[in-house]
Design a protein around this motif. Sequence first.
Motif, short mmCIF file in Angstrom:
data_model
loop_
_atom_site.label_atom_id
_atom_site.label_comp_id
_atom_site.label_asym_id
_atom_site.label_seq_id
_atom_site.Cartn_x
_atom_site.Cartn_y
_atom_site.Cartn_z
N GLU A 35 14.39 53.13 34.15
CA GLU A 35 13.63 53.92 34.77
C GLU A 35 12.81 55.09 34.35
O GLU A 35 11.75 55.50 34.63
CB GLU A 35 14.31 54.46 36.26
CG GLU A 35 13.31 54.83 37.19
CD GLU A 35 14.23 55.27 38.80
OE1 GLU A 35 13.41 55.70 39.63
OE2 GLU A 35 15.46 55.11 38.65
N ASP A 38 14.57 47.27 40.30
CA ASP A 38 15.31 46.84 41.34
C ASP A 38 15.61 45.29 41.54
O ASP A 38 16.59 45.35 41.96
CB ASP A 38 14.39 47.46 42.60
CG ASP A 38 14.12 48.76 43.07
OD1 ASP A 38 14.96 49.53 42.65
OD2 ASP A 38 13.18 49.23 43.90
N ARG A 88 14.45 47.56 50.35
CA ARG A 88 13.63 48.16 49.45
C ARG A 88 12.52 47.24 48.74
O ARG A 88 11.46 47.71 49.01
CB ARG A 88 14.20 49.24 48.65
CG ARG A 88 13.12 50.16 47.97
CD ARG A 88 13.96 51.31 47.13
NE ARG A 88 14.85 50.92 46.31
CZ ARG A 88 16.08 51.03 46.09
NH1 ARG A 88 16.71 51.41 47.16
NH2 ARG A 88 16.76 50.53 45.08
N LEU A 89 12.97 46.33 48.27
CA LEU A 89 12.25 45.41 47.73
C LEU A 89 11.28 44.66 48.57
O LEU A 89 9.90 44.37 48.41
CB LEU A 89 13.03 44.38 46.72
CG LEU A 89 13.31 44.71 45.20
CD1 LEU A 89 14.38 43.89 44.79
CD2 LEU A 89 12.21 45.02 44.33
N GLU A 149 24.79 50.48 34.98
CA GLU A 149 23.87 51.62 35.93
C GLU A 149 23.14 52.66 35.20
O GLU A 149 22.22 53.12 35.56
CB GLU A 149 25.09 52.24 37.01
CG GLU A 149 24.51 53.15 38.07
CD GLU A 149 23.83 52.22 38.86
OE1 GLU A 149 22.84 52.83 39.71
OE2 GLU A 149 24.22 51.16 39.07
N THR A 174 19.22 47.56 48.32
CA THR A 174 18.06 47.27 47.29
C THR A 174 17.10 46.17 47.73
O THR A 174 15.82 46.46 47.38
CB THR A 174 18.94 46.94 46.01
OG1 THR A 174 19.77 47.92 45.71
CG2 THR A 174 17.83 46.75 44.98
N GLN A 206 18.88 45.41 39.49
CA GLN A 206 19.85 45.96 40.05
C GLN A 206 20.36 45.28 40.98
O GLN A 206 21.58 45.14 41.40
CB GLN A 206 19.23 47.42 40.64
CG GLN A 206 20.38 48.12 41.01
CD GLN A 206 20.18 49.59 41.50
OE1 GLN A 206 18.79 49.91 41.90
NE2 GLN A 206 20.98 50.63 41.40
N ALA A 207 19.55 44.56 41.91
CA ALA A 207 19.82 43.60 43.26
C ALA A 207 20.70 42.30 42.51
O ALA A 207 21.66 42.12 43.05
CB ALA A 207 18.53 43.08 43.90
N GLN A 236 25.29 47.31 48.99
CA GLN A 236 24.45 48.12 47.97
C GLN A 236 23.14 47.21 47.81
O GLN A 236 22.07 47.47 47.65
CB GLN A 236 25.28 48.48 46.80
CG GLN A 236 26.49 49.57 46.80
CD GLN A 236 27.09 49.76 45.87
OE1 GLN A 236 26.77 49.22 44.76
NE2 GLN A 236 28.33 50.34 46.10
N ALA A 237 23.59 45.96 47.62
CA ALA A 237 22.37 44.79 47.27
C ALA A 237 21.53 44.66 48.36
O ALA A 237 20.17 44.69 48.20
CB ALA A 237 23.15 43.52 46.76
N ARG A 256 9.35 50.31 38.63
CA ARG A 256 10.39 50.30 39.69
C ARG A 256 10.88 49.14 40.38
O ARG A 256 12.20 48.84 40.47
CB ARG A 256 10.20 51.17 40.57
CG ARG A 256 11.26 51.67 41.96
CD ARG A 256 12.43 52.43 41.06
NE ARG A 256 13.70 52.19 41.74
CZ ARG A 256 14.85 52.55 41.32
NH1 ARG A 256 15.11 53.25 40.18
NH2 ARG A 256 16.02 52.26 41.93
N GLN A 272 24.00 43.75 41.47
CA GLN A 272 25.15 44.21 42.68
C GLN A 272 25.40 42.61 43.42
O GLN A 272 26.70 42.86 43.75
CB GLN A 272 24.28 45.00 43.45
CG GLN A 272 23.77 46.42 42.98
CD GLN A 272 22.91 47.17 43.93
OE1 GLN A 272 22.09 46.70 44.46
NE2 GLN A 272 22.95 48.28 43.92
#
Length: 412
Positions: A147, A158, A180-181, A140, A177, A161-162, A173-174, A154, A165
């Motif tokens: 970033e 992401d 948002r993507l 993390e 993310t 990160q996805a 949480q995934a 970004r 996760q």
Amino acid sequence: MLPLLLLLGGMMLAALAAQLLLEGSGYVLLVTPDGLMSLEMSFWTGLILLLALLLVSFFVLRVLGWLSHPLRGLHLRQQRYQAQAALKTTVRGLVDLAEGRWKRARKLLVKAAPKSGTPLINYLAAAQAAHYEGLEEEAEQLLKKAEQSTPDARLAIDFSQARIQLDQGHYEQALATLVRLYEQVPKHPLVLRQLRDTYLTLGDWKPLLALLPALRQAKVATSAELDQLEERAYLKRIEDLRHQWHTGAAGSCLQEEVRLFWQHLPKKWREKEAIFSQWIGLLFDLQSWTQAEQLLSQRLKQHWSSEWIELYGRLPAEVEIKRRLLQAEKWLHDRPDDAALLHALGRISQQAGLWGKAREYYHASWSIQRSGAVALELARLLKALNEPELSQRYEREALGLLIQHLPRLPLP
């Protein structure tokens, strides 16, 4: 082509200069503003002096620039050396990552990141290595550094990160993310696939149904696979509505949600037998008898089903009892030996208080197909009609059918 063009241009200029020399050299006259001094020379002499002045000026400016920053060259040379060293370290780190040496890869990539021309790649790869090591907090932190190093990337951060996760099993949480993507790149196939799989894992059928048009447009799977997914999603959605009703989780808004669901359900899926049966079951749970009767009557005229006629007979007496009896008897003209229809007619007749007719229909159904439910309902009716011996006989028949389905076990 460029050298050839330059050569041709030079030859043309030389020819022009030769032509000018033949015609006359010309002259240049320089006079001071007060007219006290003047200088006269040939044109070509002036041109040569001008070019020489430009060359000297260029040389002087270079010397002055070097004198003002005497260490700039050394600094640039050092930067190039550091960048090359960082590139080599980054390559070794990526090779270690590909070969599964997570710890070494993470250290090399983090070490080279500050001097690397692409720190984003270093930090993302290092975060992946930390994830494989099981260092979730470290991963993390590395994503945050990625970033900070490249704020405009970004989207790539992401994605990483996805993926991490999802590997960790942190689906909630995934999902945040991935949503948002999806808002940033709604047509990206990878985002759509991961979002679909996350909805499936979480059993979140309502947003999955909303996502299906985008899945079809992006062709993330074959048409047949998407049809299977859509049918499954609709079935699961109806199951969710039934569960909400039984648990009381939906409250008073459930009736409206159910109405809107069927209203917006495409005709293609309304005609699916499995979906229709599940839907009728939901209407029975909600005691929406009028709608259930209308749908069952309409569907039975189009496509016959023993399951649906059995449900038609289970509707309560207050739902169009006379019309249902007439309709069922019309169907009997075309299906005189249908045991399920005769059973339903027995129930409808009994609801209408037509005891003799109900008895005849039950008996006709029993004679075609022996069913425990028919035997018990006939036994109950006969007992009420004060025929205990015949009632007990059908009870024994029903018990015998039940015993036939019991496993064979030793007895004392």
